[in-house]
Design a protein around this motif. Structure first.
Motif, PDB file in Angstrom:
ATOM      1  N   PRO A 197       0.848  -0.806   0.013  1.00  0.00           N
ATOM      2  CA  PRO A 197      -0.125  -0.174  -0.164  1.00  0.00           C
ATOM      3  C   PRO A 197       0.819   1.168  -0.016  1.00  0.00           C
ATOM      4  O   PRO A 197       0.825   2.258  -0.235  1.00  0.00           O
ATOM      5  CB  PRO A 197      -1.156  -0.217   1.534  1.00  0.00           C
ATOM      6  CG  PRO A 197      -0.975  -1.304   1.887  1.00  0.00           C
ATOM      7  CD  PRO A 197       0.744  -1.796   0.999  1.00  0.00           C
ATOM      8  N   VAL A 198       1.616   0.678   0.816  1.00  0.00           N
ATOM      9  CA  VAL A 198       3.035   2.669   0.794  1.00  0.00           C
ATOM     10  C   VAL A 198       3.645   2.685  -0.498  1.00  0.00           C
ATOM     11  O   VAL A 198       3.551   4.044  -1.428  1.00  0.00           O
ATOM     12  CB  VAL A 198       4.150   2.288   2.362  1.00  0.00           C
ATOM     13  CG1 VAL A 198       5.053   0.927   1.831  1.00  0.00           C
ATOM     14  CG2 VAL A 198       4.976   3.723   1.677  1.00  0.00           C
ATOM     15  N   LEU A 199       3.518   1.524  -1.521  1.00  0.00           N
ATOM     16  CA  LEU A 199       4.146   1.853  -3.098  1.00  0.00           C
ATOM     17  C   LEU A 199       3.000   2.896  -3.656  1.00  0.00           C
ATOM     18  O   LEU A 199       2.770   3.336  -4.725  1.00  0.00           O
ATOM     19  CB  LEU A 199       4.224   0.391  -3.048  1.00  0.00           C
ATOM     20  CG  LEU A 199       4.874   0.508  -4.388  1.00  0.00           C
ATOM     21  CD1 LEU A 199       6.346   1.438  -4.419  1.00  0.00           C
ATOM     22  CD2 LEU A 199       6.380  -0.770  -4.924  1.00  0.00           C
TER      23      LEU A 199
ATOM     24  N   ASP B 294       9.495   6.236   0.180  1.00  0.00           N
ATOM     25  CA  ASP B 294       8.848   6.351   0.726  1.00  0.00           C
ATOM     26  C   ASP B 294       8.810   4.679   0.942  1.00  0.00           C
ATOM     27  O   ASP B 294       8.564   4.112   2.326  1.00  0.00           O
ATOM     28  CB  ASP B 294       7.599   7.059   0.818  1.00  0.00           C
ATOM     29  CG  ASP B 294       7.966   7.844   1.161  1.00  0.00           C
ATOM     30  OD1 ASP B 294       8.231   8.604   1.656  1.00  0.00           O
ATOM     31  OD2 ASP B 294       6.279   8.527   0.411  1.00  0.00           O
ATOM     32  N   ALA B 295       8.428   3.922  -0.351  1.00  0.00           N
ATOM     33  CA  ALA B 295       8.222   2.125   0.471  1.00  0.00           C
ATOM     34  C   ALA B 295      10.298   1.116   0.304  1.00  0.00           C
ATOM     35  O   ALA B 295       9.942   0.738   1.378  1.00  0.00           O
ATOM     36  CB  ALA B 295       8.025   1.896  -1.064  1.00  0.00           C
TER      37      ALA B 295
ATOM     38  N   ARG C 182      10.117  11.280  -9.603  1.00  0.00           N
ATOM     39  CA  ARG C 182       8.794  11.222  -9.925  1.00  0.00           C
ATOM     40  C   ARG C 182       9.078  10.096 -10.152  1.00  0.00           C
ATOM     41  O   ARG C 182       9.588   8.764  -9.754  1.00  0.00           O
ATOM     42  CB  ARG C 182       8.395  11.513 -11.832  1.00  0.00           C
ATOM     43  CG  ARG C 182       9.318  10.595 -13.091  1.00  0.00           C
ATOM     44  CD  ARG C 182       9.563  11.657 -14.082  1.00  0.00           C
ATOM     45  NE  ARG C 182      10.317  10.312 -15.256  1.00  0.00           N
ATOM     46  CZ  ARG C 182       9.695   9.287 -15.816  1.00  0.00           C
ATOM     47  NH1 ARG C 182       8.521   9.042 -15.090  1.00  0.00           N
ATOM     48  NH2 ARG C 182      10.155   8.481 -16.237  1.00  0.00           N
ATOM     49  N   ARG C 183       6.888   9.404 -10.314  1.00  0.00           N
ATOM     50  CA  ARG C 183       6.798   8.529 -10.255  1.00  0.00           C
ATOM     51  C   ARG C 183       6.667   7.431 -11.864  1.00  0.00           C
ATOM     52  O   ARG C 183       6.978   8.406 -12.507  1.00  0.00           O
ATOM     53  CB  ARG C 183       4.817   8.134  -9.973  1.00  0.00           C
ATOM     54  CG  ARG C 183       4.679   8.404  -8.387  1.00  0.00           C
ATOM     55  CD  ARG C 183       5.470   8.258  -7.137  1.00  0.00           C
ATOM     56  NE  ARG C 183       5.275   6.924  -7.356  1.00  0.00           N
ATOM     57  CZ  ARG C 183       3.700   5.738  -6.822  1.00  0.00           C
ATOM     58  NH1 ARG C 183       3.242   6.846  -5.982  1.00  0.00           N
ATOM     59  NH2 ARG C 183       3.690   5.332  -6.749  1.00  0.00           N
ATOM     60  N   PHE C 184       7.188   6.061 -11.185  1.00  0.00           N
ATOM     61  CA  PHE C 184       7.244   5.253 -12.775  1.00  0.00           C
ATOM     62  C   PHE C 184       6.021   4.186 -12.770  1.00  0.00           C
ATOM     63  O   PHE C 184       5.041   4.133 -11.684  1.00  0.00           O
ATOM     64  CB  PHE C 184       8.476   4.131 -12.114  1.00  0.00           C
ATOM     65  CG  PHE C 184       9.377   5.622 -12.364  1.00  0.00           C
ATOM     66  CD1 PHE C 184       9.821   6.691 -13.364  1.00  0.00           C
ATOM     67  CD2 PHE C 184      10.310   5.432 -11.155  1.00  0.00           C
ATOM     68  CE1 PHE C 184      11.050   6.724 -13.214  1.00  0.00           C
ATOM     69  CE2 PHE C 184      11.300   6.352 -11.015  1.00  0.00           C
ATOM     70  CZ  PHE C 184      11.899   6.923 -12.040  1.00  0.00           C
TER      71      PHE C 184
ATOM     72  N   VAL D 284       7.317  -1.504 -13.526  1.00  0.00           N
ATOM     73  CA  VAL D 284       8.892  -1.280 -12.413  1.00  0.00           C
ATOM     74  C   VAL D 284       8.900  -0.583 -10.897  1.00  0.00           C
ATOM     75  O   VAL D 284       9.686  -1.884 -10.371  1.00  0.00           O
ATOM     76  CB  VAL D 284       9.004   0.401 -13.498  1.00  0.00           C
ATOM     77  CG1 VAL D 284      10.227   0.970 -13.122  1.00  0.00           C
ATOM     78  CG2 VAL D 284       9.107   0.345 -15.019  1.00  0.00           C
ATOM     79  N   GLU D 285       8.488  -0.088 -10.144  1.00  0.00           N
ATOM     80  CA  GLU D 285       7.894   0.397  -8.654  1.00  0.00           C
ATOM     81  C   GLU D 285       8.488  -0.855  -8.322  1.00  0.00           C
ATOM     82  O   GLU D 285       8.513  -1.329  -7.404  1.00  0.00           O
ATOM     83  CB  GLU D 285       6.790   1.510  -8.032  1.00  0.00           C
ATOM     84  CG  GLU D 285       7.373   2.962  -8.879  1.00  0.00           C
ATOM     85  CD  GLU D 285       6.611   3.517  -8.390  1.00  0.00           C
ATOM     86  OE1 GLU D 285       5.887   3.611  -8.348  1.00  0.00           O
ATOM     87  OE2 GLU D 285       6.620   4.746  -8.496  1.00  0.00           O
ATOM     88  N   ALA D 286       7.123  -1.440  -8.687  1.00  0.00           N
ATOM     89  CA  ALA D 286       7.000  -2.953  -8.342  1.00  0.00           C
ATOM     90  C   ALA D 286       8.019  -4.044  -7.599  1.00  0.00           C
ATOM     91  O   ALA D 286       8.601  -4.782  -7.138  1.00  0.00           O
ATOM     92  CB  ALA D 286       5.450  -3.575  -8.358  1.00  0.00           C
ATOM     93  N   THR D 287       8.677  -4.111  -9.101  1.00  0.00           N
ATOM     94  CA  THR D 287       9.654  -4.837  -9.202  1.00  0.00           C
ATOM     95  C   THR D 287      10.747  -4.473  -8.389  1.00  0.00           C
ATOM     96  O   THR D 287      12.356  -5.332  -7.801  1.00  0.00           O
ATOM     97  CB  THR D 287      10.363  -4.642 -10.696  1.00  0.00           C
ATOM     98  OG1 THR D 287       8.917  -5.629 -11.484  1.00  0.00           O
ATOM     99  CG2 THR D 287      12.166  -5.549 -11.341  1.00  0.00           C
TER     100      THR D 287
END
Length: 426
Positions: free
Chosen positions: A301-303, A310-311, A331-333, A337-340
């Motif tokens: 959830p934090v991601l 933050d995650a 920035r966000r991706f 990508v962020e999960a990996t």
């Protein structure tokens, strides 16, 4: 194809040439000279290889050379590979072929081997000739330019300029020779880049793969990446199913059993029913906690609610090993990508806590162009092996599923350095 040295030369046109242009020209000449030195080395190897190839061909006429053919073909492929590596360092990459043929008939029918033989003959002659001339020019310029320094130290008959037009007998003649040396410097600056390009031309033309090779290799790479993505997806589904089956499902079954026991106890012994209901409530809370843990492992959830830094900071704070996070991403991706990236850091920190005996770990994240760069280091005992069942193989599979790359450096004694590059778009 122009060499990088030539590409670096400014297109001045009709405008005035300033000090910056002169510096750029001299720097390009030095790069081209270094290119010539490397080309002369491979040309010397090509000349030796050409002589050995002729000896082998002559020996084949009496049958003895057939025994030398396999080794000769491997040596030919190795010499051509050295030239491909040299050209790749100075310009666009020259992709090498796979293992070459080992038989005479296969070699004559193989177009790549035939092109390598043509390159061998041309580079052995042209590469050596251009290399000798190119290496001689700067030494000639230095010799003539320093004539006032050395002309009194040599016998009179040897005090001559490079072109040997006259013998230096006085100081004015020595300074005239030094002016000739400056002229040689100007000639060197003008012709060395072109000579480097001329020396590299046979390799660029004959050692490059046929048209469409890059595309075919890319198709093979994408096919493997797609298979890795499917495998990673299947492994993730199995992990989620195993977590639900072994943990949450068993807790819910226990809640159901306890509720049934409490229902029966209400009619028989109400005092016991309260204790059974308390156990059922505890089991339900444990099942809920395990279910939340499974959900977080899918997408924390934090991601989703905040950001990747933050995650990762939350992961570092929960790690038994002191960990510092340096995440400079503005920035966000994409969620994948962020999960990996989150998965890589989570698994790596878990490995560090379990196996590394480290005292400190560092997580660095950077964004450059269309790549997300991630590095995790620790000062542990090293010796990490992705074939030893430590989860590193799963990390590589997850990274390659996104067409990313993973590099692991972990010598015995440490430190361990894991670098990941993930494509993240523009």
């Amino acid at each position: 194809m122009p060499t990088p040295s030539q590409e670096a030369l400014p297109k001045t046109g009709a405008r005035a040439v300033g000090p910056r242009d002169v510096f750029t020209r001299v720097r390009a000449t030095l790069d081209a000279f270094e290119h010539l030195v490397g080309g002369f080395g491979t040309a010397a190897l090509a000349l030796l290889m050409l002589l050995w190839l002729l000896v082998t061909a002559a020996a084949c006429l009496v049958g003895v050379g057939l025994l030398l053919v396999p080794g000769t073909l491997r040596a030919l492929r190795a010499v051509a590979g050295r030239e491909r590596e040299r050209l790749s360092r100075w310009g666009p990459e020259v992709i090498g072929p796979g293992p070459g043929p080992t038989g005479l008939r296969e070699a004559l029918a193989d177009p790549t081997t035939r092109r390598e033989m043509r390159w061998l003959a041309s580079h052995a002659v042209l590469g050596v000739a251009v290399g000798i001339v190119g290496l001689t020019l700067p030494f000639t310029a230095v010799t003539d330019a320093t004539c006032p320094v050395w002309w009194r130290l040599v016998p009179p008959e040897q005090a001559t300029p490079s072109v040997e037009l006259w013998t230096v007998r006085d100081w004015p003649g020595a300074f005239v020779v030094s002016l000739l040396g400056i002229a040689w410097f100007a000639v060197t600056v003008c012709v060395i880049p072109g000579m480097a390009w001329l020396q590299a031309m046979p390799g660029r033309r004959l050692l490059s793969p046929p048209p469409g090779t890059d595309l075919a290799m890319r198709v093979v790479e994408l096919t493997a990446t797609r298979a890795a993505a499917l495998d990673a997806h299947a492994a993730e589904l199995r992990r989620i199913e195993r977590s639900l089956h072994d943990g949450t499902q068993n807790r819910i079954v226990a809640v159901n059993v306890l509720l049934g026991a409490a229902r029966r106890a209400v009619s028989r012994n109400p005092a016991d029913a309260d204790a059974v209901l308390g156990k059922a409530q505890d089991a339900a809370e444990q099942a809920l906690a395990e279910l939340r843990a499974v959900v977080r492992s899918i997408l924390p959830p934090v991601l989703a609610e905040r950001s990747l830094p933050d995650a990762l900071s939350a992961l570092a704070s929960n790690c038994p090993v002191p960990c510092r996070v340096d995440a400079g991403v503005p920035r966000r991706f994409a969620a994948s990508v962020e999960a990996t990236a989150y998965f890589v850091v989570a698994e790596t920190l878990t490995n560090i806590a379990r196996h590394s005996e480290a005292r400190h770990a560092t997580v660095e994240v950077r964004h450059s162009g269309d790549r997300l760069w991630l590095r995790v280091t620790d000062d542990g005992r090293g010796g990490a092996d992705e074939h030893a069942g430590s989860g590193l193989a799963g990390i590589r599979q997850r990274v390659e599923a996104l067409d990313g790359t993973l590099t692991l450096t972990s010598p015995p004694g440490g430190p361990t350095n894991l670098e990941v590059h993930l494509p993240c778009g523009l």
